[in-house]
Design a protein around this motif. Structure first.
Motif, PDB file in Angstrom:
ATOM      1  N   ARG A 258       0.824  -1.212   0.000  1.00  0.00           N
ATOM      2  CA  ARG A 258       0.000   0.000   0.000  1.00  0.00           C
ATOM      3  C   ARG A 258       0.860   1.265   0.000  1.00  0.00           C
ATOM      4  O   ARG A 258       0.565   2.236  -0.709  1.00  0.00           O
ATOM      5  CB  ARG A 258      -0.914  -0.013   1.227  1.00  0.00           C
ATOM      6  CG  ARG A 258      -1.756   1.249   1.390  1.00  0.00           C
ATOM      7  CD  ARG A 258      -2.670   1.128   2.587  1.00  0.00           C
ATOM      8  NE  ARG A 258      -3.330   2.401   2.886  1.00  0.00           N
ATOM      9  CZ  ARG A 258      -4.200   2.552   3.876  1.00  0.00           C
ATOM     10  NH1 ARG A 258      -4.513   1.529   4.658  1.00  0.00           N
ATOM     11  NH2 ARG A 258      -4.757   3.738   4.086  1.00  0.00           N
ATOM     12  N   ALA A 259       1.957   1.256   0.774  1.00  0.00           N
ATOM     13  CA  ALA A 259       2.807   2.451   0.859  1.00  0.00           C
ATOM     14  C   ALA A 259       3.418   2.800  -0.488  1.00  0.00           C
ATOM     15  O   ALA A 259       3.581   3.983  -0.832  1.00  0.00           O
ATOM     16  CB  ALA A 259       3.900   2.239   1.902  1.00  0.00           C
TER      17      ALA A 259
ATOM     18  N   PRO B 282       2.015  -8.568   0.273  1.00  0.00           N
ATOM     19  CA  PRO B 282       1.898  -7.109   0.258  1.00  0.00           C
ATOM     20  C   PRO B 282       1.548  -6.566   1.635  1.00  0.00           C
ATOM     21  O   PRO B 282       0.714  -7.113   2.348  1.00  0.00           O
ATOM     22  CB  PRO B 282       0.774  -6.852  -0.751  1.00  0.00           C
ATOM     23  CG  PRO B 282       0.040  -8.152  -0.871  1.00  0.00           C
ATOM     24  CD  PRO B 282       1.049  -9.221  -0.623  1.00  0.00           C
ATOM     25  N   ASP B 283       2.225  -5.485   2.011  1.00  0.00           N
ATOM     26  CA  ASP B 283       2.007  -4.846   3.305  1.00  0.00           C
ATOM     27  C   ASP B 283       0.880  -3.827   3.154  1.00  0.00           C
ATOM     28  O   ASP B 283       0.943  -2.945   2.293  1.00  0.00           O
ATOM     29  CB  ASP B 283       3.306  -4.153   3.744  1.00  0.00           C
ATOM     30  CG  ASP B 283       3.295  -3.763   5.213  1.00  0.00           C
ATOM     31  OD1 ASP B 283       2.214  -3.376   5.707  1.00  0.00           O
ATOM     32  OD2 ASP B 283       4.368  -3.826   5.855  1.00  0.00           O
TER      33      ASP B 283
ATOM     34  N   GLU C 224       2.202   5.212   8.617  1.00  0.00           N
ATOM     35  CA  GLU C 224       2.353   4.226   9.686  1.00  0.00           C
ATOM     36  C   GLU C 224       3.725   3.555   9.623  1.00  0.00           C
ATOM     37  O   GLU C 224       4.355   3.313  10.659  1.00  0.00           O
ATOM     38  CB  GLU C 224       1.249   3.181   9.576  1.00  0.00           C
ATOM     39  CG  GLU C 224       1.222   2.186  10.738  1.00  0.00           C
ATOM     40  CD  GLU C 224       0.052   1.217  10.649  1.00  0.00           C
ATOM     41  OE1 GLU C 224       0.222   0.050  11.038  1.00  0.00           O
ATOM     42  OE2 GLU C 224      -1.028   1.653  10.173  1.00  0.00           O
ATOM     43  N   LEU C 225       4.195   3.269   8.409  1.00  0.00           N
ATOM     44  CA  LEU C 225       5.537   2.694   8.271  1.00  0.00           C
ATOM     45  C   LEU C 225       6.598   3.660   8.792  1.00  0.00           C
ATOM     46  O   LEU C 225       7.573   3.240   9.432  1.00  0.00           O
ATOM     47  CB  LEU C 225       5.822   2.364   6.803  1.00  0.00           C
ATOM     48  CG  LEU C 225       5.056   1.206   6.174  1.00  0.00           C
ATOM     49  CD1 LEU C 225       5.493   1.013   4.732  1.00  0.00           C
ATOM     50  CD2 LEU C 225       5.269  -0.085   6.956  1.00  0.00           C
ATOM     51  N   HIS C 226       6.419   4.932   8.497  1.00  0.00           N
ATOM     52  CA  HIS C 226       7.375   5.932   8.966  1.00  0.00           C
ATOM     53  C   HIS C 226       7.393   5.987  10.488  1.00  0.00           C
ATOM     54  O   HIS C 226       8.467   6.021  11.115  1.00  0.00           O
ATOM     55  CB  HIS C 226       7.030   7.297   8.378  1.00  0.00           C
ATOM     56  CG  HIS C 226       8.061   8.342   8.638  1.00  0.00           C
ATOM     57  ND1 HIS C 226       8.107   9.077   9.807  1.00  0.00           N
ATOM     58  CD2 HIS C 226       9.119   8.767   7.885  1.00  0.00           C
ATOM     59  CE1 HIS C 226       9.134   9.908   9.765  1.00  0.00           C
ATOM     60  NE2 HIS C 226       9.762   9.749   8.611  1.00  0.00           N
ATOM     61  N   GLU C 227       6.219   5.979  11.117  1.00  0.00           N
ATOM     62  CA  GLU C 227       6.152   6.007  12.580  1.00  0.00           C
ATOM     63  C   GLU C 227       6.794   4.762  13.184  1.00  0.00           C
ATOM     64  O   GLU C 227       7.504   4.847  14.202  1.00  0.00           O
ATOM     65  CB  GLU C 227       4.694   6.121  13.024  1.00  0.00           C
ATOM     66  CG  GLU C 227       4.062   7.470  12.705  1.00  0.00           C
ATOM     67  CD  GLU C 227       2.570   7.499  13.001  1.00  0.00           C
ATOM     68  OE1 GLU C 227       2.057   6.455  13.479  1.00  0.00           O
ATOM     69  OE2 GLU C 227       1.924   8.534  12.759  1.00  0.00           O
TER      70      GLU C 227
ATOM     71  N   ASP D   8      15.234   2.020   5.198  1.00  0.00           N
ATOM     72  CA  ASP D   8      14.163   1.299   4.517  1.00  0.00           C
ATOM     73  C   ASP D   8      12.928   1.292   5.409  1.00  0.00           C
ATOM     74  O   ASP D   8      12.925   0.668   6.479  1.00  0.00           O
ATOM     75  CB  ASP D   8      14.642  -0.131   4.226  1.00  0.00           C
ATOM     76  CG  ASP D   8      13.554  -1.008   3.638  1.00  0.00           C
ATOM     77  OD1 ASP D   8      12.564  -0.457   3.124  1.00  0.00           O
ATOM     78  OD2 ASP D   8      13.706  -2.241   3.696  1.00  0.00           O
ATOM     79  N   LEU D   9      11.892   1.980   4.976  1.00  0.00           N
ATOM     80  CA  LEU D   9      10.658   2.018   5.761  1.00  0.00           C
ATOM     81  C   LEU D   9       9.945   0.671   5.750  1.00  0.00           C
ATOM     82  O   LEU D   9       9.186   0.356   6.662  1.00  0.00           O
ATOM     83  CB  LEU D   9       9.720   3.098   5.222  1.00  0.00           C
ATOM     84  CG  LEU D   9      10.231   4.545   5.276  1.00  0.00           C
ATOM     85  CD1 LEU D   9       9.148   5.504   4.810  1.00  0.00           C
ATOM     86  CD2 LEU D   9      10.695   4.916   6.683  1.00  0.00           C
TER      87      LEU D   9
END
Length: 432
Positions: free
Chosen positions: A160-161, A233-234, A240-243, A283-284
């Motif tokens: 999704r990201a 797939p995430d 959210e990945l960044h956090e 890498d996020l």
């Protein structure tokens, strides 16, 4: 001449017996110039001490440990004996395991430096044909040769990201297809150069088996999203990945190990930049540091051979970086830079042959004549030599010809100095 020990059947020993004997024999053989730790077929570990006029080989089968773990423990044992500095001892494991994951036999090689007594030995890892796996392998090292391609993607299953970086799924699919073609083209050029060159086998294995596709996060310098194949797939959004990454990384900015994989970052937009570059990033996708190799799409492409040499050079650079932290430019750093230069010289000697060697010889002659660094190195190669060097690459424009001529000049400086330690000092002084 080789001692009779080389023909003997492997001795069955414990890990402790092996490490003790390795240390004691290495101390006794003070004239050793090269020392090899070799994974051999059938869970055998070979150790070879090379002295002037005699090679002493012993073969062992360690009954109570994984043979690959034993080889890596042997590096730790040898570190104070040879000695090996932290840089060379530390990079032995990732280099060894990179070759192992390629399904080839890793041979760690250490060479006595020409510098003062007590200086760190040099180190490298060769890839040798053969099956490195056996029933004695531990779970970490019982890894079969990879069958899939790390650049294989299924656009229909993008995280999704990654989809959030594009206006729609069609734009995402088209852009990633372009990036994938760029990465495959660069990698194919590196494969063509590495083919048949033993010194490049481990570097090619790293490129082929450990480098996945990545995309940069726009507006966030140093942040990427990697796309390892086969991973579900995430569904988490980019924010959210960044956090999650901010929470996972230490707030003090201390050293953090890089992931085992690295990523290729193709740049579809046309640019004046012609050469690939190595850099660290975050890498996020995995909330961890990752090594990256940026692959430009220049308006004036380099020769295919030149692209292959440069990508292998930068991949070798990436292989030597294991921790995400500010690089300390100490003596070990410059020794590493000198070894990286030698790797490039070796590639050029093989792919450009006598025409490259003639250019090196011309610079060496000029250096000896002037007795110092050249004030006008660009005047050394005459028209015939420039044309010959260009043809060795299939034809070069003036800018790329200047690039390889400057490498030949550096190679000549190494030959004039005759010592890798002195060459490392030269590189340090030139960098200011």
């Amino acid at each position: 001449m080789t001692s009779g020990a080389s023909a003997a059947e492997p001795r069955v020993v414990t890990e402790r017996q092996f490490l003790d004997e390795l240390a004691s024999v290495t101390r006794e053989r003070v004239a050793t110039q090269f020392l090899y730790l070799m994974a051999q077929e059938g869970a055998v570990v070979g150790v070879q001490w090379e002295q002037p006029g005699v090679d002493h080989l012993r073969r062992y089968r360690v009954r109570d440990a994984c043979p690959h773990c034993v080889v890596l423990a042997a590096v730790v044992t040898l570190a104070p004996v040879l000695p090996l500095d932290g840089l060379r001892a530390g990079r032995a494991r990732p280099q060894y395991e990179t070759v192992l994951r390629a399904g080839r036999l890793p041979h760690l090689a250490f060479a006595r430096p020409a510098g003062p007594p007590g200086a760190s030995w040099l180190g490298d890892c060769h890839a040798v044909d053969g099956d490195p796996h056996s029933d004695a392998d531990c779970p970490r090292h019982a890894v079969p040769a990879p069958t899939g391609d790390p650049l294989a993607l299924r656009p229909g299953s993008l995280p999704r990201a990654v989809r959030e970086l594009y206006p729609n799924d069609g734009a995402a699919t088209a852009d990633l297809a372009r990036r994938l073609r760029i990465a495959q083209d660069w990698r194919a050029d590196a494969q063509a150069v590495a083919s048949g060159i033993r010194e490049a086998a481990a570097t090619w294995a790293f490129l082929r088996n450990s480098c996945v596709l990545g995309v940069p996060v726009p507006g966030a310098n140093g942040l990427v999203l990697t796309l390892p194949p086969g991973r579900p797939p995430d569904d988490r959004p980019l924010g959210e990945l960044h956090e999650a990454t901010v929470r996972a990384l230490p707030s003090g900015g201390g050293p953090v190990p890089y992931q085992e994989l690295a990523c290729l970052l193709p740049e579809p937009a046309s640019t004046t930049q012609r050469m690939p570059t190595y850099a660290g990033a975050v890498d996020l996708t995995a909330a961890a540091p990752v090594r990256t190799l940026r692959l430009p799409t220049p308006r004036r492409p380099l020769s295919t051979t030149g692209r292959g040499v440069l990508l292998l050079y930068e991949a070798r650079h990436a292989m030597g970086r294991h921790v995400a932290s500010a690089q300390v430019r100490d003596s070990a750093y410059w020794d590493s830079e000198a070894a990286l230069n030698v790797f490039e010289f070796t590639l050029l000697e093989r792919v450009a042959g006598r025409h490259y060697q003639e250019a090196v010889a011309a610079y060496l002659q000029a250096l000896r004549r002037e007795g110092d660094l050249l004030t006008r190195p660009h005047k050394v190669l005459d028209r015939r030599r420039r044309k010959a060097l260009s043809l060795a690459f299939g034809g070069l424009d003036d800018e790329e010809l200047h690039l390889w001529a400057s490498v030949a000049y550096r190679n000549a400086i190494l030959e004039l100095l005759g010592d890798l330690k002195a060459f490392a000092t030269h590189l340090r002084l030139q960098a200011g």
